[in-house]
Design a protein around this motif. Structure first.
Motif, PDB file in Angstrom:
ATOM      1  N   VAL A 153      47.398  58.548  85.589  1.00  0.00           N
ATOM      2  CA  VAL A 153      47.477  58.833  86.363  1.00  0.00           C
ATOM      3  C   VAL A 153      46.191  58.529  87.454  1.00  0.00           C
ATOM      4  CG1 VAL A 153      47.823  60.770  88.567  1.00  0.00           C
ATOM      5  CG2 VAL A 153      48.172  61.161  85.728  1.00  0.00           C
ATOM      6  N   GLU A 154      46.794  57.865  88.487  1.00  0.00           N
ATOM      7  CA  GLU A 154      46.095  56.394  89.248  1.00  0.00           C
ATOM      8  C   GLU A 154      46.190  56.955  90.285  1.00  0.00           C
ATOM      9  OE1 GLU A 154      44.837  51.771  88.596  1.00  0.00           O
ATOM     10  OE2 GLU A 154      47.506  52.496  89.026  1.00  0.00           O
ATOM     11  N   ILE A 155      45.261  57.065  90.915  1.00  0.00           N
ATOM     12  CA  ILE A 155      44.883  57.509  93.275  1.00  0.00           C
ATOM     13  C   ILE A 155      45.498  56.026  93.706  1.00  0.00           C
ATOM     14  CG2 ILE A 155      44.916  58.209  94.788  1.00  0.00           C
ATOM     15  CD1 ILE A 155      45.798  60.257  92.678  1.00  0.00           C
ATOM     16  N   ALA A 156      45.510  55.386  94.489  1.00  0.00           N
ATOM     17  CA  ALA A 156      45.376  54.327  94.884  1.00  0.00           C
ATOM     18  C   ALA A 156      45.328  54.533  96.581  1.00  0.00           C
ATOM     19  CB  ALA A 156      46.477  53.640  94.729  1.00  0.00           C
ATOM     20  N   ASP A 157      44.752  53.850  97.464  1.00  0.00           N
ATOM     21  CA  ASP A 157      44.014  53.824  99.003  1.00  0.00           C
ATOM     22  C   ASP A 157      45.463  52.986  99.009  1.00  0.00           C
ATOM     23  OD1 ASP A 157      43.249  51.225  98.451  1.00  0.00           O
ATOM     24  OD2 ASP A 157      41.068  51.948  98.062  1.00  0.00           O
ATOM     25  N   ALA A 158      45.101  53.139 101.251  1.00  0.00           N
ATOM     26  CA  ALA A 158      45.625  52.387 101.878  1.00  0.00           C
ATOM     27  C   ALA A 158      45.829  51.380 101.386  1.00  0.00           C
ATOM     28  CB  ALA A 158      45.496  53.005 103.424  1.00  0.00           C
ATOM     29  N   ALA A 159      45.040  50.394 100.703  1.00  0.00           N
ATOM     30  CA  ALA A 159      45.137  49.097 100.609  1.00  0.00           C
ATOM     31  C   ALA A 159      45.713  48.723  98.972  1.00  0.00           C
ATOM     32  CB  ALA A 159      43.586  47.699 100.665  1.00  0.00           C
ATOM     33  N   GLY A 160      46.027  49.513  98.579  1.00  0.00           N
ATOM     34  CA  GLY A 160      46.784  49.876  97.076  1.00  0.00           C
ATOM     35  C   GLY A 160      45.846  49.262  95.929  1.00  0.00           C
ATOM     36  N   VAL A 161      44.625  49.830  96.455  1.00  0.00           N
ATOM     37  CA  VAL A 161      43.704  50.047  95.032  1.00  0.00           C
ATOM     38  C   VAL A 161      43.614  51.128  94.518  1.00  0.00           C
ATOM     39  CG1 VAL A 161      41.146  49.111  94.944  1.00  0.00           C
ATOM     40  CG2 VAL A 161      42.215  47.721  97.017  1.00  0.00           C
ATOM     41  N   GLY A 162      43.195  50.729  93.063  1.00  0.00           N
ATOM     42  CA  GLY A 162      43.836  51.614  92.145  1.00  0.00           C
ATOM     43  C   GLY A 162      43.072  52.173  91.580  1.00  0.00           C
ATOM     44  N   THR A 163      42.527  53.968  91.608  1.00  0.00           N
ATOM     45  CA  THR A 163      41.429  54.159  90.816  1.00  0.00           C
ATOM     46  C   THR A 163      42.236  55.081  89.747  1.00  0.00           C
ATOM     47  OG1 THR A 163      39.759  54.227  92.682  1.00  0.00           O
ATOM     48  CG2 THR A 163      38.853  56.016  90.478  1.00  0.00           C
ATOM     49  N   PRO A 164      41.738  55.476  87.720  1.00  0.00           N
ATOM     50  CA  PRO A 164      42.631  55.659  87.256  1.00  0.00           C
ATOM     51  C   PRO A 164      41.634  57.425  88.072  1.00  0.00           C
ATOM     52  CG  PRO A 164      41.589  54.525  86.324  1.00  0.00           C
ATOM     53  CD  PRO A 164      40.698  53.616  87.798  1.00  0.00           C
ATOM     54  N   VAL A 165      42.824  58.239  87.586  1.00  0.00           N
ATOM     55  CA  VAL A 165      42.049  60.007  87.578  1.00  0.00           C
ATOM     56  C   VAL A 165      41.299  60.361  85.857  1.00  0.00           C
ATOM     57  CG1 VAL A 165      42.804  62.182  88.159  1.00  0.00           C
ATOM     58  CG2 VAL A 165      43.904  60.284  89.443  1.00  0.00           C
ATOM     59  N   ASP A 166      40.084  60.723  86.187  1.00  0.00           N
ATOM     60  CA  ASP A 166      40.443  61.400  84.606  1.00  0.00           C
ATOM     61  C   ASP A 166      40.932  62.216  84.429  1.00  0.00           C
ATOM     62  OD1 ASP A 166      38.664  62.774  82.073  1.00  0.00           O
ATOM     63  OD2 ASP A 166      36.929  63.846  83.573  1.00  0.00           O
ATOM     64  N   PRO A 167      41.658  62.018  82.695  1.00  0.00           N
ATOM     65  CA  PRO A 167      42.038  62.377  81.472  1.00  0.00           C
ATOM     66  C   PRO A 167      42.045  64.093  81.587  1.00  0.00           C
ATOM     67  CG  PRO A 167      42.664  60.400  80.854  1.00  0.00           C
ATOM     68  CD  PRO A 167      41.380  61.132  81.907  1.00  0.00           C
ATOM     69  N   ALA A 168      40.841  64.723  81.851  1.00  0.00           N
ATOM     70  CA  ALA A 168      40.571  65.478  81.668  1.00  0.00           C
ATOM     71  C   ALA A 168      41.274  66.600  82.596  1.00  0.00           C
ATOM     72  CB  ALA A 168      38.751  65.661  81.469  1.00  0.00           C
ATOM     73  N   SER A 169      41.275  66.135  83.796  1.00  0.00           N
ATOM     74  CA  SER A 169      41.832  66.767  85.403  1.00  0.00           C
ATOM     75  C   SER A 169      42.529  66.982  85.458  1.00  0.00           C
ATOM     76  CB  SER A 169      40.633  66.177  86.386  1.00  0.00           C
ATOM     77  OG  SER A 169      41.991  65.088  86.974  1.00  0.00           O
ATOM     78  N   TYR A 170      44.077  66.579  84.514  1.00  0.00           N
ATOM     79  CA  TYR A 170      45.580  67.159  84.133  1.00  0.00           C
ATOM     80  C   TYR A 170      45.610  67.587  83.023  1.00  0.00           C
ATOM     81  CZ  TYR A 170      45.477  62.134  83.293  1.00  0.00           C
ATOM     82  OH  TYR A 170      45.844  60.837  83.012  1.00  0.00           O
ATOM     83  N   ARG A 171      46.544  68.088  83.158  1.00  0.00           N
ATOM     84  CA  ARG A 171      47.417  67.752  81.902  1.00  0.00           C
ATOM     85  C   ARG A 171      49.119  68.392  82.237  1.00  0.00           C
ATOM     86  NH1 ARG A 171      48.946  73.898  81.573  1.00  0.00           N
ATOM     87  NH2 ARG A 171      48.089  75.116  83.470  1.00  0.00           N
ATOM     88  N   LEU A 172      49.513  68.168  80.914  1.00  0.00           N
ATOM     89  CA  LEU A 172      51.275  67.843  80.892  1.00  0.00           C
ATOM     90  C   LEU A 172      51.696  69.498  79.672  1.00  0.00           C
ATOM     91  CD1 LEU A 172      54.172  66.887  80.561  1.00  0.00           C
ATOM     92  CD2 LEU A 172      53.785  66.276  78.902  1.00  0.00           C
ATOM     93  N   VAL A 173      52.490  70.099  81.314  1.00  0.00           N
ATOM     94  CA  VAL A 173      52.942  70.994  81.048  1.00  0.00           C
ATOM     95  C   VAL A 173      54.577  70.917  80.361  1.00  0.00           C
ATOM     96  CG1 VAL A 173      53.800  73.180  81.462  1.00  0.00           C
ATOM     97  CG2 VAL A 173      51.686  72.997  82.285  1.00  0.00           C
ATOM     98  N   PRO A 174      54.890  70.860  79.113  1.00  0.00           N
ATOM     99  CA  PRO A 174      55.953  70.210  78.770  1.00  0.00           C
ATOM    100  C   PRO A 174      57.294  71.392  79.227  1.00  0.00           C
ATOM    101  CG  PRO A 174      54.538  69.962  76.712  1.00  0.00           C
ATOM    102  CD  PRO A 174      54.377  70.873  78.292  1.00  0.00           C
ATOM    103  N   ASP A 175      58.603  70.351  79.156  1.00  0.00           N
ATOM    104  CA  ASP A 175      59.429  71.472  79.455  1.00  0.00           C
ATOM    105  C   ASP A 175      60.705  70.534  79.178  1.00  0.00           C
ATOM    106  OD1 ASP A 175      61.402  72.993  81.000  1.00  0.00           O
ATOM    107  OD2 ASP A 175      60.325  74.336  80.672  1.00  0.00           O
ATOM    108  N   VAL A 176      61.380  70.898  78.339  1.00  0.00           N
ATOM    109  CA  VAL A 176      63.378  70.551  78.056  1.00  0.00           C
ATOM    110  C   VAL A 176      64.238  70.415  79.033  1.00  0.00           C
ATOM    111  CG1 VAL A 176      64.554  72.628  77.613  1.00  0.00           C
ATOM    112  CG2 VAL A 176      64.826  70.392  77.154  1.00  0.00           C
ATOM    113  N   GLN A 177      63.615  71.350  80.355  1.00  0.00           N
ATOM    114  CA  GLN A 177      64.261  70.871  81.751  1.00  0.00           C
ATOM    115  C   GLN A 177      63.362  69.905  83.196  1.00  0.00           C
ATOM    116  OE1 GLN A 177      67.150  71.341  82.325  1.00  0.00           O
ATOM    117  NE2 GLN A 177      68.214  72.370  81.086  1.00  0.00           N
ATOM    118  N   ARG A 178      62.297  70.806  83.328  1.00  0.00           N
ATOM    119  CA  ARG A 178      61.623  70.588  83.972  1.00  0.00           C
ATOM    120  C   ARG A 178      59.751  70.682  84.007  1.00  0.00           C
ATOM    121  NH1 ARG A 178      60.047  74.130  89.478  1.00  0.00           N
ATOM    122  NH2 ARG A 178      59.811  73.281  91.074  1.00  0.00           N
ATOM    123  N   PRO A 179      59.184  69.575  83.298  1.00  0.00           N
ATOM    124  CA  PRO A 179      58.197  69.005  82.613  1.00  0.00           C
ATOM    125  C   PRO A 179      57.271  68.798  83.920  1.00  0.00           C
ATOM    126  CG  PRO A 179      59.522  67.192  82.631  1.00  0.00           C
ATOM    127  CD  PRO A 179      60.455  68.177  83.005  1.00  0.00           C
TER     128      PRO A 179
END
Length: 205
Positions: free
Chosen positions: A91-117
């Motif tokens: 997951v990468e957040i980019a500013d208005a200039a398009g410069v991206g910064t990776p988001v720490d993977p520890a701050s988000y998680r995937l909730v798997p689902d066959v219809q709506r992950p």
């Protein structure tokens, strides 16, 4: 919102032999196994897979995608437009200039689902997206890298549709019309797409 397919299934993963056998049994065509015919069958299969995936929102053969959003649909959890999702790779957040910064993977998680992950925060909210910026989510989706992992009804729908394309020898006027047998096979897999944009549904581009 923009969804891009980063990688494509390898030709070795496509059920070319299965389609060749299906055509021989169903229509009487004898298919020689040369490179040109294999390439043609692979093309029909790719077209059929694309059509089935577009109708169902399910990715048959696993590959990588990149989703770009100008804002989260909901900072408490972002639905992903395809399923099933194996992993969120970045997951990468980019500013208005398009410069991206990776988001720490520890701050988000995937909730798997066959219809709506969903992509959900580990804390309270997903990280904010700056004005004029965007968030890019790279994820891997699909039932597996091997055709044997594709559910039987979806696999059969692909063969039927690819055979139809082969018999017509032209996609013109046929891609929009899904044969009844194919529609019946994929019906239980169809779901309402939930895409980017807070409180709205937008088309895939």
């Amino acid at each position: 919102m923009m969804l891009v397919e980063v990688t494509a299934p390898a030709v070795e993963a496509l059920p070319v032999a299965g389609l060749r056998e299906h055509l021989r049994l169903g229509t009487g065509f004898e298919m020689a196994g040369d490179a040109a015919e294999t390439a043609a069958l692979a093309g029909f299969l790719r077209a059929a897979i694309a059509a089935i995936e577009a109708r169902t929102g399910k990715v048959l053969l696993a590959r990588q995608f990149r989703l770009r959003l100008e804002e989260w649909r909901d900072p408490l959890g972002q639905p992903l437009p395809l399923a099933p999702v194996e992993a969120v790779e970045q997951v990468e957040i980019a500013d208005a200039a398009g410069v991206g910064t990776p988001v720490d993977p520890a701050s988000y998680r995937l909730v798997p689902d066959v219809q709506r992950p969903m992509l959900k925060p580990v804390g309270t909210f997903l990280p904010s997206v700056p004005a004029g910026g965007f968030v890019a989510i790279t994820f891997r989706a699909g039932f597996g890298t091997d055709w044997a992992r594709v559910p039987a009804d979806l696999a059969q729908a692909v063969l039927l549709l690819a055979a139809r394309y082969h018999e017509d020898r032209s996609f013109e006027g046929t891609q929009g019309a899904m044969p009844f047998g194919v529609s019946a096979l994929i019906e239980r897999w169809r779901s309402v797409r939930v895409l980017g944009g807070r409180g709205t549904s937008r088309g895939r581009t």
